[in-house]
Enzyme design. Structure first.
Site, PDB file in Angstrom:
ATOM      1  N   ASP A   1       7.161 -51.772  38.963  1.00  0.00           N
ATOM      2  CA  ASP A   1       8.011 -52.573  38.068  1.00  0.00           C
ATOM      3  C   ASP A   1       9.139 -53.311  38.770  1.00  0.00           C
ATOM      4  O   ASP A   1       9.991 -53.900  38.127  1.00  0.00           O
ATOM      5  CB  ASP A   1       8.596 -51.622  36.995  1.00  0.00           C
ATOM      6  CG  ASP A   1       9.280 -52.369  35.869  1.00  0.00           C
ATOM      7  OD1 ASP A   1       8.860 -53.507  35.588  1.00  0.00           O
ATOM      8  OD2 ASP A   1      10.230 -51.832  35.273  1.00  0.00           O
TER       9      ASP A   1
ATOM     10  N   HIS B   1      15.666 -50.087  40.173  1.00  0.00           N
ATOM     11  CA  HIS B   1      15.257 -51.486  39.962  1.00  0.00           C
ATOM     12  C   HIS B   1      15.767 -52.168  38.698  1.00  0.00           C
ATOM     13  O   HIS B   1      15.467 -53.346  38.481  1.00  0.00           O
ATOM     14  CB  HIS B   1      13.739 -51.638  40.077  1.00  0.00           C
ATOM     15  CG  HIS B   1      12.946 -50.946  39.010  1.00  0.00           C
ATOM     16  ND1 HIS B   1      12.271 -49.781  39.241  1.00  0.00           N
ATOM     17  CD2 HIS B   1      12.719 -51.242  37.723  1.00  0.00           C
ATOM     18  CE1 HIS B   1      11.654 -49.395  38.138  1.00  0.00           C
ATOM     19  NE2 HIS B   1      11.913 -50.265  37.191  1.00  0.00           N
TER      20      HIS B   1
HETATM   21 ZN   LIG Z   1      11.057 -50.115  35.309  1.00  0.00          ZN
END
Ligand SMILES: [Zn+2]
Length: 1079
Positions: A404, A617
């Site tokens: 991701d 992230h």
């Molecule tokens: Zn994520």
């Protein structure tokens, strides 16, 4: 033929495809016709806990709820609740719980009716639309609830027979799986969200009816998804219609017959893990369960700790129930939190890790951003991650797992290989909003040529379901079928945690049944690990030799605003990274120089862990809610302060008293850079600038010089302009604060071009762009925002400092009624004839804007096809034109300490002390400064900001001089006097790096496990280089080359010369090399 009638009096209609396909929707629908269809039979029994009228409550005596409301948004652990608080308030279905982020504990009293003792299973159904976790009476986590997706707790079998009253507890968190967003998921949290209790029922499920539901789903999906050219499509539809016709809602017995019909298509063994493998084709889809838990995002870190135990407890239950099931799980930090918070659950997990069914993956501390952390941070993500997995489970991960993260910087493959990993998984590039990334399975190659085998799951998601379409996409969207045919299906609810549901596992068995029985679906393999999947690719492709390759960064064509959003955290991160660098440098020095010095490992590693956590992230990129930054910014400021405190203490032990009082003149400047940084320094020490020079041929300690310089800086007014001048640069600034000319006197060359490009007003031109992306405000900035802008030309400039050490102009520029910028533009005087001075900018912005993007522009007289951007351990080159859609996509890019735009014989670099967004197109260099998105943090970046940048014109192209100047701008010099105790300035003469100047001494630390020090260097500009690394008076006994996990990977030749020892080193272009020197 004898029974074939002569006459036909029974006409049969050809089925109208669309109508017969739509008809199938009715069978599982909860709508108007429910009573005629399958949902009518899902339960054998149900005690509906529904009525607030105690006398008439049918659940009376069977389900009793009592509630404790936790005050002050606290999240106490189970031991602070059970036996400690009073559950007084009685609760009923329909009750409302809240507001957002509060916690309730519910005590549930259950008695199962005597008549239910022979049923196969009794469940407790709970739905309050928020997240919950069942704790047993002995305080063990047992099952999570998440609203509609997960509502069932299977009650212990003996409760059906012992007729006793049983108690368990539900910890209820008043947030959904995706936090408390109001109008949509990424809107700022609504502080007043409330949650209604919809279900608290005792249920005897009709397991066969529920199994038929899964059968029918897969059959119906086959009828819908398979192509019209396939017989399998029509056979599936026909069977569905037959099932519907056979089904009798009033007679449970028809279910068996319906299931038999389904098994004609799905195979006989779909009710067990033994779905037979009759198809001999090569397996093409590998299915692994996964649960992506963002370590913070639309909820704070503290809620993540609870998401982990909720999600993983539930997955451990599924591992108990489904022998073929395997679950992969990344992020060492999350394991550590579980270990701290729930040691018994952690022990349960460890058993499944040992049997290779709960599979740690990823090797990193968190699933971190890769654009923004510095090189050493990327290395520490693996050092901390891999060491955790090794110490807890005796494994190193083989696969780096970042499904991701928002783009992947160009040295990741090299760092992975140095961390013992040869495989990489992501899929985020499928979100590109301009170009479709061309590969699924390929070799990804770093700047230095190191490679990893990369796979991007072709279903384009890490939160897949297990529907027929997900299986089909795992092949149909695979972009390298010519090279290899395997696709990984990563299934399970994610982002907010969760993971696979039992229904997903049931559907997967049936999809496999379809593949085996009627074909058409690709073969499905479960019960394998991600490592098995990658092993297979290696085997089939001659160790990946036959796969295509992709060289350099995996630029993500989306979320380009994340280089800028939440600038204060980014600034705190940069400062913390530099401080940690120095802390380890001085601690290692003290470890060598001071007998019995205790290297502060525990403190340092704790600071690193906080730093690595904040590089998650969503956190560092700026895409979290405000609550996360209310935690993270102080966390990172504290890392810096704690690190500085430790340094001060170490310097004291080394005999130096750090001067932080601006009224005391320091004798020395300490630097950890192995080259001479002498010159004028004014930041963070004195009210007025001070000059330092290298006194004893030791670049690590500089002495204060008197208040004169050989080449002074001056500031004066001339011809209506403010002028800054040294012997090498002449800068003309308009009264409005715009730079009209930068003349390089040494090379007789004008640096600026105000004639040919889009910007003809001047340099250091602040520009406000309207910044209204199509989606995801904190994440995205769009190319069309470049078309709508306003130049800030209304500044007021005045002379500020007139030399000789420093000459400067103060510019005050209004942005709007609410916002403004104060800038000090300066030149410094210098002593060394070879010095190349920069134009320096120090800014204070008061920022209160709404969907605006602030950048600063420098139109320069340079024309080249590519610009160079510093990245971790190297340089990424990107086009300055828009030839192709791939070039257009890079309209805003990430960089670290500098960007350089050079022709072969001249160039301009712009360096910064905390910024990451940049662009160079045509003659325009643009540094991105601040954004103001309102989702998911309504107050992102509002307030005061301080930052510095410098413009450095230079003869020749990009050179080590630029790399060094950018380090100097970011370095945290320390100003000291000698202690009263004996001070030996020679003790600071520690590490020398001589030879090719492109080799940078990156980091120095004590080895984690051995009586040794680790020295890390890298080649910064892309050319094979040599250097001699010397350690002075350190008592080194032996040396090896090591990987970033500090394991030996090669011998080196250690030369000893009296007390010194040295290594002769050669590095490949952009190589990162670590050496272990044993004491
Ligand atoms: Zn994520």
């Amino acid at each position: 033929m004898s029974c074939y009638p002569v006459h036909n009096n029974t006409p049969v209609a050809k089925q109208v495809d669309s109508i017969y396909e739509s008809h199938l929707d009715q069978f599982l629908s909860e709508g108007e016709y429910k009573k005629f269809n399958l949902p009518h039979l899902y339960d054998h029994q149900r005690i509906d806990h529904s009525i607030k009228d105690v006398e008439n409550d049918p659940s009376r005596g069977y389900v009793n709820l009592k509630v404790y409301s936790v005050p002050n948004l606290k999240r106490p652990n189970v031991n602070e609740i059970i036996g400690k608080v009073d559950f007084e308030q009685v609760a009923y279905k329909g009750d409302v719980f809240g507001p957002s982020w509060t916690t309730f504990w519910v005590q549930v009293e259950i008695r199962i009716p005597d008549a239910w003792s022979d049923y196969e299973q009794v469940i407790f159904e709970w739905d309050c639309d928020n997240e919950g976790l069942v704790y047993t009476e002995d305080r063990q986590p047992a099952q999570a609830f998440s609203g509609s997706e997960r509502t069932e707790y299977i009650l212990p079998e003996q409760w059906q027979r012992d007729h006793n009253i049983h108690i368990f507890y539900i910890e209820m968190a008043c947030n959904g799986m995706f936090g408390c967003g109001s109008t949509d998921q990424i809107a700022p949290p609504d502080p007043d969200r409330y949650f209604v209790l919809k279900k608290a029922d005792l249920v005897v499920p009709n397991l066969q009816a529920r199994a038929l539901r899964c059968d029918f789903m897969i059959l119906q999906q086959s009828a819908k998804e398979f192509p019209s050219s396939s017989w399998q499509k029509f056979r599936a539809r026909q069977l569905c219609n037959e099932i519907m016709n056979k089904f009798l809602p009033e007679e449970g017995s028809s279910i068996e017959e319906c299931r038999s019909l389904a098994k004609l298509y799905l195979g006989e063994h779909i009710d067990s893990e033994n779905v037979e493998e009759t198809n001999t084709n090569q397996t093409k889809v590998y299915a692994v369960g996964h649960c992506h838990i963002d370590t913070a995002w639309l909820w704070p870190f503290a809620e993540t700790r609870r998401k982990i135990v909720r999600s993983w407890t539930t997955q451990l239950n599924l591992l108990d129930r489904y022998p073929e099931y395997r679950f992969v799980c990344s992020q060492a930090q999350q394991y550590e939190w579980l270990k701290e918070d729930h040691p018994e659950t952690y022990e349960r997990l460890k058993k499944y890790v040992a049997s290779q069914r709960f599979l740690p993956i990823g090797g990193s501390w968190v699933e971190h951003d890769t654009n923004l952390p510095c090189g050493e941070s990327l290395i520490r993500q693996f050092l901390f991650g891999q060491r955790f997995f090794k110490s807890e489970f005796d494994i190193y991960c083989d696969t780096f797992w970042l499904p991701d993260t928002f783009g992947y910087s160009s040295q990741i493959p090299q760092i992975c290989r140095l961390a013992g990993m040869s495989r990489f998984l992501t899929q985020k590039l499928s979100w590109n909003n301009i170009n479709s990334f061309p590969h699924t399975t390929f070799n990804w190659v770093a700047l230095d040529g190191s490679q990893v085998l990369c796979h991007m799951p072709p279903a384009d998601t890490y939160t897949a379901d297990t529907n027929v379409s997900d299986i089909i996409h795992s092949v149909s969207q695979h972009k390298n079928l010519a090279n290899d045919q395997a696709g990984l299906l990563v299934f399970g609810i994610g982002d907010g945690g969760g993971g696979p549901t039992p229904e997903m596992l049931e559907k997967l068995r049936r999809c496999k049944g379809v593949a085996n029985t009627v074909g058409l679906l690709p073969d499905i393999k479960f019960g394998n690990s991600v490592d098995d999947f990658f092993d297979g690719i290696f085997k089939r492709t001659s160790n990946a030799a036959t796969l295509p390759s992709w060289v350099g960064e995996l630029y993500f064509e989306f979320h380009r605003g994340t280089y800028v959003t939440q600038s204060e955290l980014k600034s705190a991160m940069r400062k913390a990274e530099f401080s940690l660098h120095d802390l380890e440098y001085f601690a290692t020095l003290a470890f060598i120089r001071i007998p019995n010095f205790k290297y502060p490992f525990q403190e340092i590693n704790q600071l690193w862990k906080t730093t690595l956590l904040c590089q998650f992230h969503d956190v560092l990129p700026g895409s979290c809610i405000q609550m996360v930054y209310d935690d993270a910014i102080p966390m990172m400021q504290n890392v810096f302060q704690s690190s500085e405190k430790l340094i001060k203490n170490i310097l004291d032990q080394l005999g130096f008293r750090q001067i932080t009082n601006h009224n005391i003149l320091p004798d020395y400047l300490l630097s950890t850079l192995p080259w001479n940084v002498g010159g004028v320094v004014d930041e963070s020490v004195q009210a007025s600038p001070v000059s330092f020079y290298e006194a004893n041929k030791n670049p690590n300690i500089l002495a204060r010089s008197d208040n004169t310089v050989k080449h002074p800086a001056r500031a004066y007014e001339s011809n209506g302009c403010l002028v800054l001048r040294t012997d090498k640069l002449l800068v003309r600034i308009s009264k409005a604060g715009l730079i009209k000319s930068i003349h390089d006197l040494e090379n007789d060359r004008e640096v600026l071009d105000l004639k040919s490009g889009i910007n003809k007003t001047g340099a250091n031109q602040y520009v406000i762009f309207q910044d209204t992306p199509l989606s995801f405000p904190a994440w995205d900035t769009e190319i069309f925002s470049l078309d709508k802008y306003r130049l800030l030309t209304e500044g007021k400039a005045q002379l500020y400092e007139t030399g000789p050490l420093k000459a400067s102009v103060l510019v005050e520029t209004p942005i709007s009624e609410n916002s403004s910028i104060k800038t000090i533009i300066s030149l410094s005087g210098f002593n060394n004839d070879a010095d190349r001075p920069s134009v320096d900018f120090s800014c204070e912005v008061d920022w209160h804007e709404d969907y605006k993007f602030l950048k600063v522009e420098f139109p320069v007289d340079i024309h080249a096809e590519y610009a160079s951007y510093e990245t971790q351990f190297g340089i990424t080159r990107r086009p300055t034109h828009y030839n192709t859609s791939w070039d257009i996509a890079k309209f805003e890019v990430c960089h670290h300490k500098f960007a350089d735009y050079s022709e072969y014989n001249y160039g301009v670099s712009i360096m910064n002390d905390c910024k990451y967004g940049f662009s160079v197109h045509g003659n325009l260099m643009r540094l991105s400064l601040l954004r103001s998105p309102k989702q998911p943090d309504a107050h992102a970046d509002m307030g005061k900001h301080y930052f510095r940048y410098s413009l450095l014109p230079h003869k020749g192209g990009l050179s080590p001089e630029i790399v060094r100047a950018a380090y100097k701008l970011n370095s945290l010099f320390r100003f000291v006097n000698k202690n009263s105790i004996e001070t030996n300035t020679e003790a600071l003469d520690f590490i020398r790096v001589e030879g090719d100047e492109s080799i940078i001494l990156s980091n120095v630390k004590k080895a984690e496990d051995e009586n040794a020090i680790i020295i890390r260097i890298y080649e910064s500009l892309g050319g094979k280089s040599r250097c001699r690394l010397t350690l002075r008076n350190c008592g080194i006994k032996s040396a090896t080359k090591c990987n970033i996990l500090e394991e030996d990977i090669g011998q080196v030749n250690l030369q000893k010369d009296e007390a010194d020892c040295s290594l002769q080193i050669e590095l490949r272009a952009f190589e990162i090399a670590s050496f272990k020197l044993t004491l």
